[in-house]
Design a protein around this motif. Sequence first.
Motif, short mmCIF file in Angstrom:
data_model
loop_
_atom_site.label_atom_id
_atom_site.label_comp_id
_atom_site.label_asym_id
_atom_site.label_seq_id
_atom_site.Cartn_x
_atom_site.Cartn_y
_atom_site.Cartn_z
N VAL A 6 -61.27 -43.15 19.56
CA VAL A 6 -62.63 -43.60 19.21
C VAL A 6 -62.83 -43.43 17.71
O VAL A 6 -62.43 -42.41 17.13
CB VAL A 6 -63.72 -42.81 19.97
CG1 VAL A 6 -65.11 -43.28 19.56
CG2 VAL A 6 -63.54 -42.93 21.48
N VAL A 8 -65.77 -42.92 15.11
CA VAL A 8 -67.19 -42.55 15.02
C VAL A 8 -67.71 -42.96 13.65
O VAL A 8 -67.15 -42.55 12.62
CB VAL A 8 -67.37 -41.03 15.22
CG1 VAL A 8 -68.85 -40.65 15.09
CG2 VAL A 8 -66.83 -40.60 16.58
N PHE A 86 -62.41 -48.57 19.97
CA PHE A 86 -63.82 -48.34 20.30
C PHE A 86 -64.58 -47.78 19.10
O PHE A 86 -64.05 -46.96 18.35
CB PHE A 86 -63.94 -47.37 21.48
CG PHE A 86 -63.34 -47.89 22.75
CD1 PHE A 86 -64.00 -48.85 23.50
CD2 PHE A 86 -62.12 -47.41 23.20
CE1 PHE A 86 -63.44 -49.34 24.67
CE2 PHE A 86 -61.55 -47.89 24.37
CZ PHE A 86 -62.22 -48.86 25.11
N ALA A 88 -68.16 -45.78 18.07
CA ALA A 88 -69.34 -45.02 18.50
C ALA A 88 -70.17 -44.71 17.26
O ALA A 88 -69.62 -44.45 16.18
CB ALA A 88 -68.93 -43.73 19.20
N TYR A 89 -71.49 -44.75 17.41
CA TYR A 89 -72.39 -44.51 16.28
C TYR A 89 -73.11 -43.18 16.45
O TYR A 89 -73.45 -42.77 17.57
CB TYR A 89 -73.44 -45.62 16.18
CG TYR A 89 -72.87 -47.01 16.05
CD1 TYR A 89 -72.43 -47.50 14.82
CD2 TYR A 89 -72.77 -47.84 17.16
CE1 TYR A 89 -71.90 -48.78 14.71
CE2 TYR A 89 -72.25 -49.13 17.06
CZ TYR A 89 -71.82 -49.59 15.83
OH TYR A 89 -71.30 -50.85 15.72
N LEU A 101 -68.44 -38.07 23.88
CA LEU A 101 -67.44 -39.12 23.75
C LEU A 101 -66.53 -39.20 24.96
O LEU A 101 -66.16 -40.29 25.41
CB LEU A 101 -66.62 -38.91 22.48
CG LEU A 101 -67.35 -39.15 21.15
CD1 LEU A 101 -66.44 -38.84 19.98
CD2 LEU A 101 -67.86 -40.59 21.06
N LEU A 104 -68.34 -41.07 27.65
CA LEU A 104 -68.39 -42.51 27.37
C LEU A 104 -67.06 -43.18 27.70
O LEU A 104 -67.02 -44.26 28.32
CB LEU A 104 -68.74 -42.75 25.90
CG LEU A 104 -70.18 -42.46 25.47
CD1 LEU A 104 -70.29 -42.52 23.94
CD2 LEU A 104 -71.16 -43.45 26.09
N GLN A 108 -66.20 -46.08 30.48
CA GLN A 108 -65.60 -47.35 30.07
C GLN A 108 -64.39 -47.69 30.94
O GLN A 108 -64.23 -48.83 31.38
CB GLN A 108 -65.19 -47.28 28.59
CG GLN A 108 -64.87 -48.64 27.96
CD GLN A 108 -63.51 -49.18 28.36
OE1 GLN A 108 -62.55 -48.42 28.53
NE2 GLN A 108 -63.41 -50.50 28.52
N TYR A 115 -69.93 -52.39 26.35
CA TYR A 115 -71.04 -51.72 25.66
C TYR A 115 -71.47 -50.56 26.55
O TYR A 115 -72.12 -50.75 27.57
CB TYR A 115 -72.18 -52.72 25.48
CG TYR A 115 -73.20 -52.41 24.41
CD1 TYR A 115 -73.16 -53.07 23.18
CD2 TYR A 115 -74.22 -51.50 24.62
CE1 TYR A 115 -74.10 -52.83 22.20
CE2 TYR A 115 -75.17 -51.24 23.64
CZ TYR A 115 -75.11 -51.91 22.44
OH TYR A 115 -76.06 -51.67 21.46
N MET A 154 -71.29 -46.64 22.55
CA MET A 154 -69.91 -46.91 22.18
C MET A 154 -69.59 -48.33 22.64
O MET A 154 -69.95 -48.70 23.77
CB MET A 154 -68.95 -45.92 22.84
CG MET A 154 -67.48 -46.13 22.46
SD MET A 154 -66.35 -45.03 23.37
CE MET A 154 -66.28 -45.88 24.96
N HIS A 155 -68.97 -49.13 21.78
CA HIS A 155 -68.61 -50.49 22.20
C HIS A 155 -67.20 -50.82 21.73
O HIS A 155 -66.64 -50.18 20.83
CB HIS A 155 -69.62 -51.52 21.68
CG HIS A 155 -69.68 -51.65 20.18
ND1 HIS A 155 -68.69 -52.27 19.44
CD2 HIS A 155 -70.62 -51.25 19.28
CE1 HIS A 155 -69.01 -52.25 18.16
NE2 HIS A 155 -70.17 -51.63 18.03
N LYS A 157 -64.46 -52.60 19.67
CA LYS A 157 -64.49 -53.12 18.31
C LYS A 157 -64.39 -54.65 18.31
O LYS A 157 -65.04 -55.32 17.50
CB LYS A 157 -63.34 -52.52 17.49
CG LYS A 157 -63.33 -52.99 16.04
CD LYS A 157 -62.19 -52.38 15.25
CE LYS A 157 -62.20 -52.89 13.81
NZ LYS A 157 -61.09 -52.32 13.01
#
Length: 441
Positions: A6, A8, A86, A88-89, A101, A104, A108, A115, A154-155, A157
Amino acid sequence: MSEPRVSVVIPTYNWSSALNLSLQSVIAQTLHDIEIIVVGDGCTDDSESVVKKFNDHRVRWIHLNNNSGSQSVPNNRGIQEAKSEFIAYLGHDDIWHPTHLETLLTTQREKNADYIFSGMILYGPPDTDIRSVVGLPIKNILQRNNFIPPSTVMHKKNMISRIGGWKDPHTVGYPVDYEFQLRAWDHGEIFANTGQITAFKFPAAWWRDSYKKRDVSRQLLLLKKMQSDINFIENEIIAVARAINNHLFHVSDVIKPAEKGHYFSVNRLIRGIKDPQHAGKISENSLLFTMNIDCHAFEWHELEKNQNEFFRWTGPRSESVVDIPYCVLSDLIMKIHIVYAINNSTLNNLRILINHYSIKFNMAAHPKQGWLLTAKIPYTVANAGAKNNIRLQFKVPKTFSPFTLTANPFDRRYLGVAVGDIKVKNTWSFLRFLHKYRMIF
């Protein structure tokens, strides 16, 4: 070296003390195989040195030379730099639970979603016990207009190649995060919810001048509780239940479309990033100011009207602010109509500040209803704020609910005083008159 699982992305601007805490919550994730991209949006403080003090190879600092004023530009740059599948913000003043995380990613894999988002607890302004919860759809059925804060998201990319990146806030009629979410939804991306609360937010837009005060004491306390309390999430949920019982649970309104750039401008004003700027002609004569205005940040209740005028109750916060567009040319005479007070103690202990200066008002019975407060405001005080603006602050020791005071089952709001019409007038000293017409310099 294998690619991180991931990436971030943390957009930040000149709030290093908050950034330090949010980074701690990322470093503490049970998912270790991550990269952390901190993008400074034209920072001029010590944010870069705070990031580098972590001395963690997973953390990267990227500095943007110009401040864009929005998360869109740093988010897009973070996505561009990301190496993972992926994204994540995390907002620089938000906190993640250590399992965020990992939860998430598990969701997924189970749902093959594009999303993915978690539940989040939002905390009201410092002088309230207001709580809210988002990201947990009723019966796990997500509606298009359910707002999902970026710090829960988290989505994939590659979704960006299908829907595009984050947009310039001046070009959209929604908050940029909500607009990004709607685009993903309308494109048919697969959304999935973890069903767990793993993100925590102290919304800066719920707390006036938050970017001037930059207080992180509540984030620090939350992080310490998270680190020491094995029942942390359960206890926070109990606090939410208590807020519901005390009628302090905030149900978010549906976000409505507005003029392009409106939400961007309002949020910057509430956070104290920019000063009030009033459109149109600014009065320099006698002004009758009514409370039929937009009010924000849990400071005012909905507009009401009796047979005489419009008014608003202060609350649920104990401090309420209103900006009055006025050209100050001399000492002022100001008259404020207090239509109602929740009790006598609140009225007697009411403090009014003008441009942060405490002013003593004379109180008398209003000929129609309530009380009339009158004061002469020195020019130096009235002119101490932003250009063509007078900021009034109404402060009460505490707000009360009519339900608890009078057992009124129909009104469970937390109230202070009800403010009606406000009258402002320059006294027009001869010296100020000469200054206005440039007869002296």
